[in-house]
Structures are given as C-alpha cells and as structure tokens.
Design an enzyme around this catalytic site. Structure first.
Site, PDB file in Angstrom:
ATOM      1  N   ASP A 113       0.855  -1.188   0.000  1.00 31.16           N
ATOM      2  CA  ASP A 113       0.000   0.000   0.000  1.00 31.16           C
ATOM      3  C   ASP A 113       0.889   1.236   0.000  1.00 31.16           C
ATOM      4  OD1 ASP A 113      -2.604   1.444   0.659  1.00 31.16           O
ATOM      5  OD2 ASP A 113      -3.150  -0.603   1.215  1.00 31.16           O
ATOM      6  N   ASP A 160      -3.494   4.545  -2.075  1.00 31.00           N
ATOM      7  CA  ASP A 160      -4.597   4.944  -1.212  1.00 31.00           C
ATOM      8  C   ASP A 160      -5.153   6.308  -1.656  1.00 31.00           C
ATOM      9  OD1 ASP A 160      -6.042   4.364   1.325  1.00 31.00           O
ATOM     10  OD2 ASP A 160      -5.113   6.221   1.992  1.00 31.00           O
ATOM     11  N   GLU A 201      -6.913   3.456  -5.658  1.00 26.43           N
ATOM     12  CA  GLU A 201      -8.251   3.519  -5.072  1.00 26.43           C
ATOM     13  C   GLU A 201      -8.993   4.707  -5.690  1.00 26.43           C
ATOM     14  OE1 GLU A 201     -10.481   3.819  -0.712  1.00 26.43           O
ATOM     15  OE2 GLU A 201      -8.582   4.837  -1.009  1.00 26.43           O
ATOM     16  N   HIS A 247     -11.141  -3.845   3.024  1.00 25.76           N
ATOM     17  CA  HIS A 247     -11.129  -3.507   4.440  1.00 25.76           C
ATOM     18  C   HIS A 247     -11.993  -2.296   4.778  1.00 25.76           C
ATOM     19  CE1 HIS A 247      -8.405  -0.860   2.479  1.00 25.76           C
ATOM     20  NE2 HIS A 247      -8.304  -0.122   3.557  1.00 25.76           N
ATOM     21  N   ASP A 248     -12.649  -1.722   3.772  1.00 26.53           N
ATOM     22  CA  ASP A 248     -13.512  -0.564   4.009  1.00 26.53           C
ATOM     23  C   ASP A 248     -14.996  -0.873   3.794  1.00 26.53           C
ATOM     24  OD1 ASP A 248     -11.332   1.172   4.503  1.00 26.53           O
ATOM     25  OD2 ASP A 248     -11.087   1.574   2.358  1.00 26.53           O
TER      26      ASP A 248
HETATM   27  C1  GLC Z   1      -8.536   4.717   2.219  1.00 21.61           C
HETATM   28  C2  GLC Z   1      -8.351   3.430   2.977  1.00 21.61           C
HETATM   29  C3  GLC Z   1      -9.065   3.539   4.290  1.00 21.61           C
HETATM   30  C4  GLC Z   1      -8.498   4.684   5.063  1.00 21.61           C
HETATM   31  C5  GLC Z   1      -8.560   5.970   4.244  1.00 21.61           C
HETATM   32  C6  GLC Z   1      -7.766   7.051   4.877  1.00 21.61           C
HETATM   33  O1  GLC Z   1      -9.848   4.937   1.851  1.00 21.61           O
HETATM   34  O2  GLC Z   1      -8.764   2.347   2.206  1.00 21.61           O
HETATM   35  O3  GLC Z   1      -8.989   2.365   5.031  1.00 21.61           O
HETATM   36  O4  GLC Z   1      -9.206   4.867   6.260  1.00 21.61           O
HETATM   37  O5  GLC Z   1      -8.025   5.778   2.966  1.00 21.61           O
HETATM   38  O6  GLC Z   1      -6.401   6.773   4.782  1.00 21.61           O
END
Ligand code: GLC
Ligand code: CA
Length: 549
Positions: free
Chosen positions: A105, A207, A277, A339-340
């Site tokens: 990541d 991210d 993402e 994970h979200d």
């Molecule tokens: C992304 C991650 C998430 C995190 C956010 C802030 O959306 O996937 O888990 O909380 O970024 O870093």
C-alpha cells in the site's frame, strides 16, 4: 497462442490479487495482532491452497495507528508491531520463491500528524516544510477557510493555535494532507516508492488515489441538490456536498504520468504495477486514471460491483457499462470486498456467497479477493466496548465502522481460530461461528465454500477464455438471471447466474449442450454434461459450463 499484435498479458492482467489486512491475518509473535512473520508463515496458503497470483498488503509502516496504519509516520520502515525491514525482506524473498507477487500500500494523500515532516511543518509559519502540507488562514471571523468536510465527519480543517492557521485533512485530524503542488513533496514521496521498488515489491496499491490534489483556489464545494449518493456508501456529512474542489483535479493526472515513468524505469526485469483507489461512479471519468495514452495507473480499482444493487439487471448493467466505456487497451478489474466495505457474504446473504465468487472469478478483468471471503466469512458484530475503528467512534451507530470486516482470519477450530495463541486476546473478536467456518474444516469438507473457490481459481488460472477471452452478455434470459459468455480462440465458457431467490429456467437451445465444470449447487465439484435448451437453476444458483468448440 499469441496472435500477432496481441501483447502477452502481464501478471496483473492474467492473475488474481488477494488482499491481506496484516493486523488480522496471522499473529506470528502472540501479541494478538497479525504481523509480517505471520504472513510469511502462511505463504503456502496463497500459492498451494488457493493458487492466487499476488498478495496486496494493507499498510505495515511506522504509524501511531490512529487509522490503523493509514496514518504513516515513516514511509520507509516497518512498524515494530508488524516486525522489521529484515522480516519484510524475508517475506519478499519467500513470496517470490513461490512464484507469487507482492503489492504494498502507498498512502500519498496524507501522513500521520506524528510524521517528522508534519512536526516540522507545524513548528512555525516559516519552517522550510511549512508548505509541505495544506495550511490556510482562517476567514476574518476565525472560521475554517472553506466548507470542505472530512470523510470521517466534521470540518476538513483543524486550527493550530500556535501558528494561527488551519491545516487541511481529508480524513482524521491525525492525518494531515500533503501538498502535492509542492515539487519537494513530489520528490520526497517518489523517493518512498523507489525505496520499496528497490526492496523488490511488484506493485503498489495507491490509497485515496483520486484526490491527492485539491483546488488551487480552495473554493467552497457546491451543496448537493439531489439525494443520490455518488460512488460510495452513504457517508453522512460528506454526502451533502459535490466534491468538485476537494475531489479529482485535472493536475493529478500529471503526477501519475510522472509516477508511471518511475515505475516503468524499474520494470524491465521485473514487471511492476500500480492500482489506485478510485471511487468515481462515472466510468468515463473513472477510466481517465488509466491515462489518455494508458500512461498513468495500470488500473484504477473498479468498485462498480460493490455499489450496484445485488440484482441480475443492475450487475449486468455495471459490467456492460464498463465493457462499453473502458478505453481501448485498458485492462478491467473487479472488486467485491475490502477492508472498508461490509463483507460480501453479509451484504447479500451467505446463501449468495458462492454466486458472488463465481461472478468475480469469471468476469473479464483482474479479480481482487478480500481475505476470508473464500471461506464465506461474514461481518462480525463488534460490542461497543471493543470498537477500534476511528470512523465508528466519530460517527457511532451510522453503520460506517469497518471493524466487522476486519476480524481475525479463521484458520482452524482451535481457540482464537488459530489466528493467535489460545490465551491471547486478539485485537478484534473472532467470529463466533469460526469452529465451523475455518480453513482446516473447509479443506476437509469436499463441498465447502473454500473448495468451491479453490476449484474456481484453478479453472480460471488455466483457462485462456476465462483469463483473457472476450465477454458477451446473453440476452433472452429470465429477469433474475445474468448469463454471459467468455470466449478465446480455442475455448468457450458460459456462465449462468441466478440472482433471485426463486428457481429459474433458462432456455438457450442454440447453444446445444455443455459440460458443467462447476456448480454452486449440491455436488458442485462434480462434472456433468447438460442440455442448454432448458437449464434449471435453484435460488442463488450458478453454473460454469464449458461449451463445445
Ligand atoms: C482509504 C483506505 C481507508 C483509510 C482511508 C484514509 O480509503 O482504504 O482504510 O481509512 O483511505 O487513509
Ligand atoms: Ca503480532
């Protein structure tokens, strides 16, 4: 066989990505938190048991863990909780020994407020790193510079009394946003990418990739006038605005073009990739992140299936829409969990979990699987006193907390599901159905979800049609069903999926007969020849059928 002009697919096109959430996968040292050595211990699970291509690890960098590692305090070190750099090197070596790839990541939008860069930046208005973050004067009345809201609720601006300015944070106030308009930030952050490239990683998951840059003039976001929620789950305050000025900015593409050049420089002997993402509902705008000349991200994550209603029509439209609008030469991908997001087996019901896996692993495009989904793992209800996720703490009861999908991997029926020692309290509670639902138990049961998934992976990994063949939806099927073909020059598969809770009859007399190689229904692993003029599919039933060629 490669036809002239056709490029040999890269591993990230021809493979399956499996997401590991390091805190929750396997605890190697008995402190209740998963770690790198735990992952190394389980590498055969990916290569032998499952047969996936690559693992993606959520952050394991030094972090105060305000957002469980998505608040990075040192991009080039491992948090002691997860191990050290030597553990990481060993993990990479062992991963590669098994022919697996490793994706890490990368969190460019923000750092931790404990990162030395931020501590310097915050120390005074004329510190050389002041401009590494996004600082602005208050409005004349002392209020924040504009109306931007944080993804986790409340204003995106935090006042610093010592220097009399606000800093901007898209997420927690412990996660100040970097200023990507400052070339020194670009250089320093690209340096962190090179650090991991040199350590042998095969790729990066970026991210919050879409919004690392904000409007240069810091204009107020317009308020939403419709009730539609665009591109993500309902997020309260955040949904009251159109994210015109804190969302994707044109200049972001220049950063990714530059980053791509860096990655490409390291790709001659070891092909590397980046996947970002990107939460953008409009496929055309989403696809801009491949780059006009396919010179930006190798792939923006496609969250279309997560956002679509779980109905045959909506799912088909999502897939067709992608197929129609994806730029020539750009490679698609699909995600059904991370994970979200709530676990797929909980969102659509455990009875539909196999259908979902069959869909994910037969579509045209790289599938990303989320750890535990291969077991049918479900969200775990977290008692109030065990809540960990800051999002849940800041917005209690709104259903935004992400702990339920982050619970320990279920390895066996021993106490704590074999995730950590029997006497240890794991950082999040283990599912209370782990004794039935775990890797060991499911391996022993021929008809289990795990064995279904393993067979499906094996079929995909060995099939030119499923890996890189064309996609075509089949018309004239009952409304609750989605049927499509995957075809290559020497192989044809028909995928039949019944999304409804009633038995469906599908009539495709033109297709003759076919060999069922996998079924979600009873004795799913047994092969048999069926006539396609009348196929009965039970509720949530799905078939993978090999057609004669
Ligand atoms: C992304 C991650 C998430 C995190 C956010 C802030 O959306 O996937 O888990 O909380 O970024 O870093
Ligand atoms: Ca540990």
């Amino acid at each position: 066989m490669e036809t002239p002009g056709e490029k040999t697919p890269q591993w990230w096109q021809n493979g399956i990505i499996y997401q590991v959430y390091p805190r929750s996968f396997k605890d190697g040292n008995g402190d209740g938190i998963g770690d790198l050595n735990g992952i190394t211990e389980k590498l055969d699970y990916f290569s032998e048991t499952l047969g996936v291509t690559a693992i993606w690890l959520s952050p394991f960098y030094r972090s105060p863990m305000a957002d469980f590692g998505y608040d990075v305090a040192d991009y080039t070190d491992v948090d002691p909780m997860f191990g050290n750099l030597a553990d990481f090197d060993r993990l990479v070596e062992e991963t590669h020994k098994r022919g697996l790839k490793i994706i890490v990541d990368w969190v460019p939008n923000h750092t931790s407020n404990q990162h030395p860069w931020f501590l310097e930046s915050k120390s005074s208005k004329d510190n050389p790193k002041r401009d590494w973050y996004v600082w602005k004067d208050p409005k004349p009345d002392g209020s924040p510079p504009n109306n931007w809201v944080s993804g986790f609720g409340g204003s995106a601006w935090e006042f610093d009394p010592a220097t009399g300015q606000y800093y901007e944070h898209t997420f927690l106030k412990e996660q100040p946003d970097l200023n990507w308009r400052n070339p020194a930030v670009v250089e320093a952050m690209f340096g962190t990418v090179e650090f991991w490239l040199k350590r042998g990683v095969d790729g990066f998951r970026i991210d919050v990739a879409q919004s690392i840059l904000k409007d240069a003039e810091f204009r107020d976001n317009p308020l939403r006038t419709d009730n539609a929620v665009a591109g993500h789950k309902p997020m309260g305050d955040y949904d009251t605005q159109v994210h015109l000025y804190d969302g994707p900015q044109e200049e972001t593409h220049g950063i990714y073009r530059q980053l791509r050049q860096l990655i490409d420089r390291y790709s001659a002997e070891q092909p590397r990739m980046m996947v970002g993402e990107i939460h953008i509902f409009d496929v055309v705008k989403w696809a801009q992140f491949y780059g006009e000349n396919l010179d930006e991200l190798h792939m923006p994550f496609n969250f279309g299936l997560l956002k679509a209603k779980w109905e045959a029509q909506a799912i088909r439209e999502t897939v067709d829409n992608l197929e129609e609008n994806i730029p020539e030469g750009a490679w698609p991908n699909y995600v059904l969990g991370n994970h979200d997001e709530p676990r797929i087996a909980s969102r659509i019901g455990p009875g539909m979990a196999r259908l979902a896996m069959l869909l994910l692993l037969t579509l045209r495009g790289t599938p990303t699987m989320y750890y535990g989904d291969e077991l049918g793992m479900q969200d775990v209800k977290i008692p109030a006193d065990k809540v960990q996720d800051p999002w849940e703490r800041l917005t209690p009861g709104m259903g935004l907390g992400r702990d339920p999908e982050r619970t320990p991997m279920q390895w066996d029926a021993s106490p704590n599901a074999g995730f950590t020692g029997p006497e240890v309290t794991p950082w999040l509670p283990v599912s209370d159905i782990y004794e039935q639902e775990n890797v060991a138990a499911e391996l022993a049961e021929p008809g289990s979800m795990l064995n279904f998934t393993r067979r499906l992976i094996e079929l995909r990994q060995n099939s030119p049609a499923l890996l890189s063949g064309s996609y075509r939806a089949v018309n004239g099927v009952p409304v609750g069903c989605f049927v499509f073909l995957r075809e290559s020059s020497n192989e044809r598969f028909l995928i039949l999926l019944n999304f409804s809770d009633e038995t469906a009859t599908i009539q495709l007399p033109d297709l003759g007969e076919g060999l069922v190689v996998l079924s979600t229904e009873e004795e799913g692993l047994a092969e048999k020849v069926i006539a396609l003029d009348e196929v009965r599919l039970g509720p949530a039933g799905g078939l993978l059928v090999k057609l004669a060629y």
